[in-house]
Structure formats: structure tokens, C-alpha cells
Enzyme design. Structure first.
Site, PDB file in Angstrom:
ATOM      1  N   ARG A 148       0.748  -1.216  -0.127  1.00 33.58           N
ATOM      2  CA  ARG A 148       0.103   0.102   0.070  1.00 33.58           C
ATOM      3  C   ARG A 148       0.801   1.399  -0.060  1.00 33.58           C
ATOM      4  O   ARG A 148       1.947   1.113   0.614  1.00 33.58           O
ATOM      5  CB  ARG A 148      -0.863   0.039   1.210  1.00 33.58           C
ATOM      6  CG  ARG A 148      -1.658  -1.218   1.461  1.00 33.58           C
ATOM      7  CD  ARG A 148      -2.469  -1.026   2.646  1.00 33.58           C
ATOM      8  NE  ARG A 148      -3.520  -2.166   2.861  1.00 33.58           N
ATOM      9  CZ  ARG A 148      -3.194  -3.390   3.361  1.00 33.58           C
ATOM     10  NH1 ARG A 148      -1.919  -3.441   3.972  1.00 33.58           N
ATOM     11  NH2 ARG A 148      -4.068  -4.477   3.662  1.00 33.58           N
ATOM     12  N   LYS A 172      -2.494  -3.160   8.087  1.00 34.86           N
ATOM     13  CA  LYS A 172      -3.772  -2.970   8.654  1.00 34.86           C
ATOM     14  C   LYS A 172      -3.963  -3.531   9.993  1.00 34.86           C
ATOM     15  O   LYS A 172      -3.554  -4.835  10.110  1.00 34.86           O
ATOM     16  CB  LYS A 172      -4.953  -3.176   7.780  1.00 34.86           C
ATOM     17  CG  LYS A 172      -4.777  -1.830   6.491  1.00 34.86           C
ATOM     18  CD  LYS A 172      -6.066  -2.183   5.948  1.00 34.86           C
ATOM     19  CE  LYS A 172      -6.493  -1.061   4.749  1.00 34.86           C
ATOM     20  NZ  LYS A 172      -7.677  -1.139   4.184  1.00 34.86           N
ATOM     21  N   HIS A 240      -2.182   2.635  -6.004  1.00 32.94           N
ATOM     22  CA  HIS A 240      -2.919   1.354  -5.920  1.00 32.94           C
ATOM     23  C   HIS A 240      -3.280   0.567  -7.304  1.00 32.94           C
ATOM     24  O   HIS A 240      -3.284  -0.665  -7.132  1.00 32.94           O
ATOM     25  CB  HIS A 240      -4.362   1.446  -5.420  1.00 32.94           C
ATOM     26  CG  HIS A 240      -4.554   0.808  -4.097  1.00 32.94           C
ATOM     27  ND1 HIS A 240      -3.822   0.864  -2.796  1.00 32.94           N
ATOM     28  CD2 HIS A 240      -5.564  -0.095  -3.911  1.00 32.94           C
ATOM     29  CE1 HIS A 240      -4.470   0.104  -1.982  1.00 32.94           C
ATOM     30  NE2 HIS A 240      -5.257  -0.786  -2.680  1.00 32.94           N
ATOM     31  N   ARG A 243      -0.225  -1.836  -7.040  1.00 33.30           N
ATOM     32  CA  ARG A 243      -0.622  -3.211  -6.149  1.00 33.30           C
ATOM     33  C   ARG A 243      -1.623  -3.989  -7.053  1.00 33.30           C
ATOM     34  O   ARG A 243      -1.296  -5.059  -6.643  1.00 33.30           O
ATOM     35  CB  ARG A 243      -1.263  -2.266  -5.006  1.00 33.30           C
ATOM     36  CG  ARG A 243      -1.701  -3.571  -3.874  1.00 33.30           C
ATOM     37  CD  ARG A 243      -2.136  -2.655  -2.678  1.00 33.30           C
ATOM     38  NE  ARG A 243      -2.862  -3.411  -1.696  1.00 33.30           N
ATOM     39  CZ  ARG A 243      -2.544  -4.345  -0.814  1.00 33.30           C
ATOM     40  NH1 ARG A 243      -1.111  -4.371  -0.356  1.00 33.30           N
ATOM     41  NH2 ARG A 243      -3.390  -4.827   0.125  1.00 33.30           N
ATOM     42  N   HIS A 266      -3.894  -9.361   3.376  1.00 34.50           N
ATOM     43  CA  HIS A 266      -5.297  -9.595   3.090  1.00 34.50           C
ATOM     44  C   HIS A 266      -5.712 -10.348   4.246  1.00 34.50           C
ATOM     45  O   HIS A 266      -5.192 -11.385   4.439  1.00 34.50           O
ATOM     46  CB  HIS A 266      -5.800  -9.941   1.965  1.00 34.50           C
ATOM     47  CG  HIS A 266      -5.822  -8.907   0.765  1.00 34.50           C
ATOM     48  ND1 HIS A 266      -6.058  -9.209  -0.609  1.00 34.50           N
ATOM     49  CD2 HIS A 266      -5.901  -7.628   0.667  1.00 34.50           C
ATOM     50  CE1 HIS A 266      -6.037  -8.065  -1.426  1.00 34.50           C
ATOM     51  NE2 HIS A 266      -5.863  -7.150  -0.633  1.00 34.50           N
ATOM     52  N   TYR A 275      -8.910 -10.654  -8.002  1.00 33.43           N
ATOM     53  CA  TYR A 275      -8.024 -10.624  -8.863  1.00 33.43           C
ATOM     54  C   TYR A 275      -8.035 -11.824  -9.839  1.00 33.43           C
ATOM     55  O   TYR A 275      -7.591 -11.842 -11.124  1.00 33.43           O
ATOM     56  CB  TYR A 275      -6.534 -10.622  -8.384  1.00 33.43           C
ATOM     57  CG  TYR A 275      -6.384  -9.424  -7.567  1.00 33.43           C
ATOM     58  CD1 TYR A 275      -6.354  -8.104  -8.142  1.00 33.43           C
ATOM     59  CD2 TYR A 275      -6.168  -9.284  -6.294  1.00 33.43           C
ATOM     60  CE1 TYR A 275      -6.249  -6.892  -7.474  1.00 33.43           C
ATOM     61  CE2 TYR A 275      -5.999  -7.827  -5.399  1.00 33.43           C
ATOM     62  CZ  TYR A 275      -5.978  -6.812  -6.138  1.00 33.43           C
ATOM     63  OH  TYR A 275      -5.827  -5.617  -5.547  1.00 33.43           O
TER      64      TYR A 275
END
Length: 294
Positions: A148, A172, A240, A243, A266, A275
Site C-alpha cells: 500500500r 492494517k 494502488h 498494487r 489481506h 484478482y
């Protein structure tokens, strides 16, 4: 402080301690629940007496204010977590969110670059001064790792093992992951570090501005926009985008989806699975090319 305000503050403390959510998610939950509390106070309905139809009225009011389905979905999740907390703490026996139906969210596939476009983008940065080398190193590392942009600009020397080519990332929810990168990124990071001026702040951030301060995400985004424009790429490119391209290209190349999930940080594999849907055009082309009735 009203009972509702106290309940909200206690709820925020709960999700900070118990859930380990990111700062942005916590702020979103707080904003959603605060809107709900304001609505309840305007309607003179207590949290305990709120019913399913009242929740529906609240959501309808949000919809009339042109709130998008994805945002309404988030509001519903915020309210579910809020009432779950109220029930857990015996602050309410009622839970009007139990039978809420989430709105249908259109699947927005992320914008990606082709292999050729990535090569064009990376090869277009070829200056020898510090800023060109910095941009080159950042783009190579971004495409090599799928970081990120916040993770990229916050990288410190203590986060990188240049010899063994891996990064230590705190993503995160304060979750730590190790992310490898390749020799190209290693090469240009090494060149950049030789040209890099001393940092003027007390932090040891790797990527710094012309003034020797920590680079902002806005400044890097602007640099990327200019690089893409100069490379002749007309797509709307953000950090992004690289990414997304990193993820898609790995999966196209045969990488295991759980490996990609780990690299991206994730929490759920369902986030990574988007994806796997990006290759539809190639599937159609192959069908038309090889099927006897194509």
C-alpha cells in the site's frame, strides 16, 4: 454526556481493544454510529426501543442523501457491530439489525496495467539525479511487493533487509508480515541509498523529499501521475494501480492465491479472489481463437 454518547465512546474503546481494526475503519464506524444516534435522538427513540422498521427508515434517509450502496453496506455492518456490543455489555436486550438485508454491491474490478505498460512505466524513469533514482526505486519496489502507498512511504531502515531482499511490514490492524522483493528493486534501492541526502527529521524513513523530509503520499501520487503521462500511458494511474497489477500478474503467472493473500496482507482470501476475475478478456480471446465454432 448522554447515555447514547457514552455507549458510543464505550463501543469505540471496545473495537480498538478487542478488534484491532485500522484507524480509518474505526473512524468510519464512529461516524456511522454517530449518524444513527443523531437520527434516533431526532425521532425520540431510545436505542433499546429501536425496531427493524426504524433502522430501515434510517437507511432510507441515507439513501435519499445519495449515499452509495457500498457506504450503506458499511453503515449496516457498523450498526451490527454496535448492537452486538450493546447486547454483550447488557446495555440493550434489543437488536433491530438481526434481519437487515445488505444492498447489492456492484463488483468494481480494479484498474490494472498490462505487462507492457508496467515495463513502459518503469523504463521511462531513467534520470541519474537523486529524485529520479528515488522514484525509480519506489516504483520498482511497489511493483515488486504490492505494498500500500502508506506502507511504502513509511518504510524505515529497520524495516528492510537489503541483503536477503525482504521487508517487514506492519499493515492494517497492526498485523505484521514479511514481503520479499527481487533483484531489480534491490539494485535501484542500493543506488538510491548511495545518492540519498541525510534526513533532516529525527525519523529514519528511507524515501525522503528534496528537502530531506519524509515523503508524503500526495507528493508520490503526483510524481507517479507525471511519470505515467510522460510514458504515454493514458489510464488513470494511482499507487494502488501498481498494487492491483502486482496481484493480477502474480496470479496470471501461476502463483498460489494464498501466497498472494499473504503478500498483500489481506485478512480474508475473498478480498484477494477479485484478482482471479480480471482475466476474462484473455479467456474470451482464447475461446475465440481455439474453439472450432469460435
Amino acid at each position: 454526556m448522554t447515555d447514547c454518547e457514552k455507549a458510543l465512546n464505550d463501543f469505540i474503546s471496545y473495537i480498538i481493544v478487542e478488534k484491532g481494526l485500522s484507524k480509518n475503519t474505526i473512524l468510519a464506524y464512529k461516524a456511522d454510529v454517530l449518524k444513527f444516534i443523531n437520527f434516533a435522538e431526532k425521532k425520540l427513540i431510545s436505542l433499546e426501543n429501536f425496531e427493524h422498521n426504524d433502522i430501515t427508515d434510517f437507511l432510507w434517509e441515507l439513501k435519499t442523501k445519495a449515499l452509495k450502496p457500498r457506504s450503506i453496506f458499511r453503515v449496516i455492518e457498523s450498526l451490527r457491530q454496535f448492537y452486538k456490543f450493546l447486547n454483550l455489555e447488557d446495555l440493550s436486550e434489543n437488536n433491530p439489525t438481526l434481519y437487515l438485508a445488505a444492498p447489492r454491491i456492484p463488483e468494481n474490478l480494479p484498474n490494472i496495467l498490462t505487462f507492457d505498460e508496467v515495463n513502459l512505466l518503469l523504463d521511462s524513469v531513467n534520470g541519474n539525479d537523486e529524485m529520479h533514482i528515488r522514484n525509480k526505486a519506489m516504483l520498482e519496489l511497489l511493483y515488486a511487493t504490492g505494498l500500500r502507498v502508506s506502507e511504502l512511504i513509511n518504510l524505515k531502515f529497520s524495516d528492510i533487509n537489503l541483503e536477503d531482499c525482504f521487508l517487514r511490514i506492519i499493515g492494517k490492524g497492526s498485523k505484521e508480515r514479511l514481503v520479499p522483493f527481487g533483484n531489480k528493486a534491490k539494485f535501484f534501492i542500493g543506488i538510491y541509498l548511495k545518492k540519498r541526502k541525510p534526513c533532516l527529521s529525527v525519523d529514519d524513513h528511507i524515501f525522503i523529499s528534496r528537502l530531506g523530509k519524509k515523503l508524503s503520499r500526495i507528493e508520490f501520487w503526483r510524481q507517479l501521475k507525471n511519470i505515467a503521462k510522460n510514458a504515454g500511458i493514458n489510464k488513470n494511474i494511482t499507487p494502488h494501480t501498481l498494487r492491483h497489477s502486482f496481484s493480477s500478474h502474480l496470479l496470471k503467472g501461476g502463483a498460489d492465491i494464498r501466497f498472494v493473500q499473504e503478500m498483500l496482507g489481506h485478512a480474508s482470501i475473498t478480498t484477494t479472489q477479485i484478482y482471479t476475475h480480471l482475466d476474462n478478456d484473455r479467456i474470451v480471446q482464447q475461446h475465440r481463437k481455439f474453439h472450432p465454432r469460435g
